[in-house]
Design a protein around this motif. Structure first.
Motif, PDB file in Angstrom:
ATOM      1  N   LEU A  88       2.721  11.603 -15.876  1.00  0.00           N
ATOM      2  CA  LEU A  88       2.312  10.141 -15.962  1.00  0.00           C
ATOM      3  C   LEU A  88       2.464   9.556 -14.566  1.00  0.00           C
ATOM      4  CD1 LEU A  88       3.511   8.721 -19.458  1.00  0.00           C
ATOM      5  CD2 LEU A  88       0.962   8.856 -18.425  1.00  0.00           C
ATOM      6  N   ALA A  89       3.561   9.713 -13.978  1.00  0.00           N
ATOM      7  CA  ALA A  89       3.789   9.230 -12.671  1.00  0.00           C
ATOM      8  C   ALA A  89       3.008   9.694 -11.431  1.00  0.00           C
ATOM      9  CB  ALA A  89       5.546   9.316 -12.279  1.00  0.00           C
ATOM     10  N   ARG A  90       2.773  11.159 -11.344  1.00  0.00           N
ATOM     11  CA  ARG A  90       2.025  11.934 -10.595  1.00  0.00           C
ATOM     12  C   ARG A  90       0.583  11.273 -10.790  1.00  0.00           C
ATOM     13  NH1 ARG A  90       4.759  16.018 -11.621  1.00  0.00           N
ATOM     14  NH2 ARG A  90       3.500  16.916 -13.287  1.00  0.00           N
ATOM     15  N   PHE A  91       0.272  11.213 -12.157  1.00  0.00           N
ATOM     16  CA  PHE A  91      -1.231  10.707 -12.243  1.00  0.00           C
ATOM     17  C   PHE A  91      -1.441   9.395 -11.759  1.00  0.00           C
ATOM     18  CE2 PHE A  91      -3.985   8.211 -15.402  1.00  0.00           C
ATOM     19  CZ  PHE A  91      -5.299   8.973 -14.978  1.00  0.00           C
ATOM     20  N   TYR A  92      -0.815   8.478 -12.055  1.00  0.00           N
ATOM     21  CA  TYR A  92      -0.796   7.104 -11.630  1.00  0.00           C
ATOM     22  C   TYR A  92      -0.821   6.985 -10.081  1.00  0.00           C
ATOM     23  CZ  TYR A  92      -1.668   5.196 -16.340  1.00  0.00           C
ATOM     24  OH  TYR A  92      -2.164   5.066 -17.547  1.00  0.00           O
ATOM     25  N   ALA A  93       0.196   7.638  -9.365  1.00  0.00           N
ATOM     26  CA  ALA A  93       0.338   7.675  -7.995  1.00  0.00           C
ATOM     27  C   ALA A  93      -0.817   8.195  -7.332  1.00  0.00           C
ATOM     28  CB  ALA A  93       1.507   8.596  -7.654  1.00  0.00           C
ATOM     29  N   SER A  94      -1.627   9.281  -8.130  1.00  0.00           N
ATOM     30  CA  SER A  94      -2.772   9.914  -7.336  1.00  0.00           C
ATOM     31  C   SER A  94      -3.962   8.903  -7.560  1.00  0.00           C
ATOM     32  CB  SER A  94      -3.039  11.263  -8.117  1.00  0.00           C
ATOM     33  OG  SER A  94      -3.550  10.957  -9.409  1.00  0.00           O
ATOM     34  N   LEU A  95      -4.077   8.056  -8.183  1.00  0.00           N
ATOM     35  CA  LEU A  95      -4.959   7.056  -8.337  1.00  0.00           C
ATOM     36  C   LEU A  95      -5.153   6.012  -7.306  1.00  0.00           C
ATOM     37  CD1 LEU A  95      -4.884   6.160 -12.263  1.00  0.00           C
ATOM     38  CD2 LEU A  95      -6.468   7.874 -11.042  1.00  0.00           C
ATOM     39  N   PRO A  96      -6.524   5.613  -6.945  1.00  0.00           N
ATOM     40  CA  PRO A  96      -6.650   4.578  -5.728  1.00  0.00           C
ATOM     41  C   PRO A  96      -5.981   3.298  -6.082  1.00  0.00           C
ATOM     42  CG  PRO A  96      -8.813   5.228  -6.642  1.00  0.00           C
ATOM     43  CD  PRO A  96      -7.732   6.070  -7.323  1.00  0.00           C
ATOM     44  N   PRO A  97      -5.284   2.717  -5.157  1.00  0.00           N
ATOM     45  CA  PRO A  97      -4.701   1.348  -5.568  1.00  0.00           C
ATOM     46  C   PRO A  97      -5.479   0.449  -5.701  1.00  0.00           C
ATOM     47  CG  PRO A  97      -4.316   1.790  -3.258  1.00  0.00           C
ATOM     48  CD  PRO A  97      -5.022   3.118  -3.889  1.00  0.00           C
ATOM     49  N   ALA A  98      -5.291  -0.729  -6.611  1.00  0.00           N
ATOM     50  CA  ALA A  98      -6.000  -1.945  -6.747  1.00  0.00           C
ATOM     51  C   ALA A  98      -6.516  -2.591  -5.639  1.00  0.00           C
ATOM     52  CB  ALA A  98      -5.320  -3.013  -7.774  1.00  0.00           C
ATOM     53  N   GLN A  99      -7.640  -3.201  -5.416  1.00  0.00           N
ATOM     54  CA  GLN A  99      -8.043  -4.014  -4.484  1.00  0.00           C
ATOM     55  C   GLN A  99      -7.281  -5.084  -4.449  1.00  0.00           C
ATOM     56  OE1 GLN A  99      -9.878  -2.515  -1.681  1.00  0.00           O
ATOM     57  NE2 GLN A  99      -9.181  -0.699  -2.808  1.00  0.00           N
ATOM     58  N   PRO A 100      -7.103  -5.817  -3.017  1.00  0.00           N
ATOM     59  CA  PRO A 100      -6.503  -6.993  -3.056  1.00  0.00           C
ATOM     60  C   PRO A 100      -7.392  -8.109  -3.675  1.00  0.00           C
ATOM     61  CG  PRO A 100      -7.127  -6.307  -1.014  1.00  0.00           C
ATOM     62  CD  PRO A 100      -7.516  -5.058  -2.033  1.00  0.00           C
ATOM     63  N   GLU A 101      -6.771  -9.084  -4.094  1.00  0.00           N
ATOM     64  CA  GLU A 101      -7.409 -10.329  -4.835  1.00  0.00           C
ATOM     65  C   GLU A 101      -8.287 -11.023  -3.352  1.00  0.00           C
ATOM     66  OE1 GLU A 101      -4.821 -12.955  -6.994  1.00  0.00           O
ATOM     67  OE2 GLU A 101      -4.187 -11.174  -8.274  1.00  0.00           O
ATOM     68  N   ALA A 102      -8.985 -11.947  -3.636  1.00  0.00           N
ATOM     69  CA  ALA A 102      -9.722 -12.558  -2.517  1.00  0.00           C
ATOM     70  C   ALA A 102      -8.712 -13.533  -2.007  1.00  0.00           C
ATOM     71  CB  ALA A 102     -10.752 -13.455  -3.172  1.00  0.00           C
ATOM     72  N   ALA A 103      -8.875 -13.749  -0.596  1.00  0.00           N
ATOM     73  CA  ALA A 103      -7.938 -14.535   0.178  1.00  0.00           C
ATOM     74  C   ALA A 103      -8.005 -16.024  -0.553  1.00  0.00           C
ATOM     75  CB  ALA A 103      -8.501 -14.807   1.661  1.00  0.00           C
ATOM     76  N   GLY A 104      -6.978 -16.658  -0.725  1.00  0.00           N
ATOM     77  CA  GLY A 104      -6.701 -17.907  -1.131  1.00  0.00           C
ATOM     78  C   GLY A 104      -6.716 -18.914  -0.205  1.00  0.00           C
ATOM     79  N   ASP A 105      -5.850 -20.153  -0.497  1.00  0.00           N
ATOM     80  CA  ASP A 105      -5.726 -21.132   0.305  1.00  0.00           C
ATOM     81  C   ASP A 105      -4.916 -20.525   1.673  1.00  0.00           C
ATOM     82  OD1 ASP A 105      -4.506 -23.328   1.783  1.00  0.00           O
ATOM     83  OD2 ASP A 105      -4.116 -24.372  -0.250  1.00  0.00           O
ATOM     84  N   PRO A 106      -5.830 -20.786   3.115  1.00  0.00           N
ATOM     85  CA  PRO A 106      -5.090 -20.214   4.106  1.00  0.00           C
ATOM     86  C   PRO A 106      -3.876 -20.741   4.263  1.00  0.00           C
ATOM     87  CG  PRO A 106      -7.505 -21.302   4.470  1.00  0.00           C
ATOM     88  CD  PRO A 106      -6.971 -21.261   2.910  1.00  0.00           C
TER      89      PRO A 106
END
Length: 191
Positions: A88-106
């Motif tokens: 399971l760890a190997r599988f999830y580590a191999s996936l592309p990471p989540a994209q960042p949230e949109a920039a918030g309050d500067p």
């Protein structure tokens, strides 16, 4: 000669393995909360995609052995053999990471960036916040989850392998935690 064949066989096996070719059977259960490809959409649930393999393995063992207590995770990990946890760890580590949230309050993002530098978050989590070894990826993680986790660490209710997070968050206000979570959730992901 035997050594050469063993090495060649290992190299051939490594070259022909496709890291995320097939999800382990248990990943279907994990996907109900953490997302089918490891990117969570549920509030206060972490994304697993792209997390360091060692970190994922350690967390699942902590849940399995009830060192970390959160009943849904304790129940999900119950009875898993080490090989299943590692798959399971190997599988999830191999996936592309989540994209960042949109920039918030500067202004808040700038405050979060400054707090991260002041509290040296990048020392353990790396400068790009991609995590390493037993330290989790923060970039691209959900803002609400990061805030929830930091609150738990600060309150001493989140158990782990050491107390470094309690020390790192000591003295931070609720506003500080919120700004830090906002900043970390918007840091661009890298592999």
């Amino acid at each position: 000669m035997r050594r050469v064949r063993s090495g060649a066989a290992a190299l051939a096996a490594a070259l022909f393995c496709v890291p995320a070719a097939a999800a382990p059977e248990q990943a279907e259960l994990c996907g109900a909360c953490h997302g089918a490809r490891g990117v969570a959409e549920m509030a206060e649930v972490p994304s697993l995609a792209g997390q360091p393999e060692t970190f994922l393995t350690l967390q699942m063992i902590l849940f399995r052995e009830r060192i970390r207590r959160f009943e849904p995770m304790n129940a999900a990990m119950q009875g898993l053999r080490d090989a299943e946890v590692e798959a399971l760890a190997r599988f999830y580590a191999s996936l592309p990471p989540a994209q960042p949230e949109a920039a918030g309050d500067p202004e808040r993002t700038a405050r979060g960036r400054a707090l991260s530098a002041e509290h040296r978050c990048g020392v353990c989590h790396r400068a790009d916040y991609a995590g390493q070894n037993q330290v989790p990826r923060l970039s691209g993680q959900r803002e609400d989850y990061l805030l929830h986790a930091m609150r738990d660490y600060q309150a001493g209710t989140r158990q782990g392998t050491d107390t470094s997070m309690q020390a790192a968050l000591y003295g931070l206000t609720e506003r500080d935690l919120a700004d830090l979570a906002l900043y970390l959730a918007t840091v661009p992901t890298s592999r």
